[in-house]
Write an enzyme that holds these catalytic residues in place. Sequence first.
Site, PDB file in Angstrom:
ATOM      1  N   ARG A   1       0.884  -1.148  -0.023  1.00 39.42           N
ATOM      2  CA  ARG A   1       0.034  -0.033  -0.029  1.00 39.42           C
ATOM      3  C   ARG A   1       0.904   1.223  -0.100  1.00 39.42           C
ATOM      4  NH1 ARG A   1      -5.135   1.247  -1.296  1.00 39.42           N
ATOM      5  NH2 ARG A   1      -5.360  -0.952  -0.568  1.00 39.42           N
TER       6      ARG A   1
ATOM      7  N   GLY B   1      -2.276  -3.726   8.938  1.00 45.58           N
ATOM      8  CA  GLY B   1      -3.340  -4.486   8.608  1.00 45.58           C
ATOM      9  C   GLY B   1      -3.386  -4.907   7.360  1.00 45.58           C
TER      10      GLY B   1
ATOM     11  N   HIS C   1      -5.457  -3.839   4.891  1.00 48.58           N
ATOM     12  CA  HIS C   1      -5.026  -2.741   3.759  1.00 48.58           C
ATOM     13  C   HIS C   1      -3.705  -2.247   3.367  1.00 48.58           C
ATOM     14  CE1 HIS C   1      -5.870   1.509   2.256  1.00 48.58           C
ATOM     15  NE2 HIS C   1      -6.957   1.015   1.809  1.00 48.58           N
ATOM     16  N   CYS C   2      -2.859  -2.128   4.383  1.00 49.99           N
ATOM     17  CA  CYS C   2      -1.550  -2.086   4.380  1.00 49.99           C
ATOM     18  C   CYS C   2      -0.796  -2.905   3.561  1.00 49.99           C
ATOM     19  CB  CYS C   2      -0.752  -1.803   5.653  1.00 49.99           C
ATOM     20  SG  CYS C   2      -1.728  -0.952   6.928  1.00 49.99           S
ATOM     21  N   ILE C   3      -1.081  -3.980   3.186  1.00 50.02           N
ATOM     22  CA  ILE C   3      -0.343  -4.971   2.113  1.00 50.02           C
ATOM     23  C   ILE C   3      -0.809  -5.275   1.150  1.00 50.02           C
ATOM     24  CG2 ILE C   3       0.584  -5.944   4.473  1.00 50.02           C
ATOM     25  CD1 ILE C   3      -1.140  -8.589   4.061  1.00 50.02           C
TER      26      ILE C   3
END
Length: 343
Positions: A90, A331, A333-335
């Site tokens: 992300r 989390g 979303h971050c990856i």
Amino acid sequence: MSAPERGMWRMPAETEVQERTWMAWPVQWYPPGSDPDEARAVWAAVANAILKHGGQPVTILVTEEEKGQAKKWVPDATLMVVRHDDGWARDTGPTFVVDDRQRLGAVDWVFNAWGAQPWTRWAWDARVATAIANQAAAEIIPSELVAEGGGIHTDGQGTFLVTETVMLDPYRNLGWTRERVEEAFARVYGECKLIWLSRGLTADYSPYGTRGHIDLVATFAAPGQVLVHSQENPDHPDHEVSNRAVELLSQATDIQGKPLTVTRVPAPKKLTEAGEWLDWSYINHVVCNEAVIACNFDDENDNRANVILRDAYGRDVFPVHARPLFERGGGAHCITQQQPRLP
């Protein structure tokens, strides 16, 4: 002072049709002494959930050394060998945009590892956005702003959510003002409106944090509809943080001057671990074409949050156990990073 150059690109909302999801296989094993397989397993859980339920393919950046591991854990993903330093796609990847001529663009923000964090390295990660953009045949749009995808949410119509402690971080953008950040956005997106929250969640300022990414705090479920992390326990410092966010967003308007509808999403009941405040957040989910991949924590609020997400997006929700992700600083979303589908 002359008016800033105006851009012509649009960042689609995450609810719009996606071509694929991009990820990066983890290669730094932290916290120190942690099990590499624990990291591999949770990255794989997110990728496999998207492949099974999301209705879109997944491409994962892998190093030559980790290619075999990635193939074993996520056999149905497309693997792309690219040297990189970390697994937070992300933030290291580009922010995809489109224009009215059906072109795909990729904003290449300056990346310096969340404000030159001392525990990481980023020489190769700073090149990841270019590598992904080239593979996606997207026009590269450079920016002088130090930023990450996790620090930006949009409704797809020109309204953006950001935090001051990220965009005005002296370790990212020394001496910048709100106005200069807004000009940097305008050079890409043309007419746009930034809604500024003062800060992120408390634990996001810990050693493995980002200093306030918005994607733990608030997101758009649709134009005019915002989901906000709500810490209901007054003992947690995020009780005040989330209440202030709700108050600010409830008084804000979008780029069209319309008020926002705010829905509170409860934080997990668990407040601390090893004496430290937690920033576990259901806001940090992945919206796919046919599903929402949610972070769950074996917490009594998991089901409550999943129902809110299902109703907000009108899509089935499939949870992954996200504690190992949050122990490493982020989390689901971050990856992940979505690539929009062109008409």
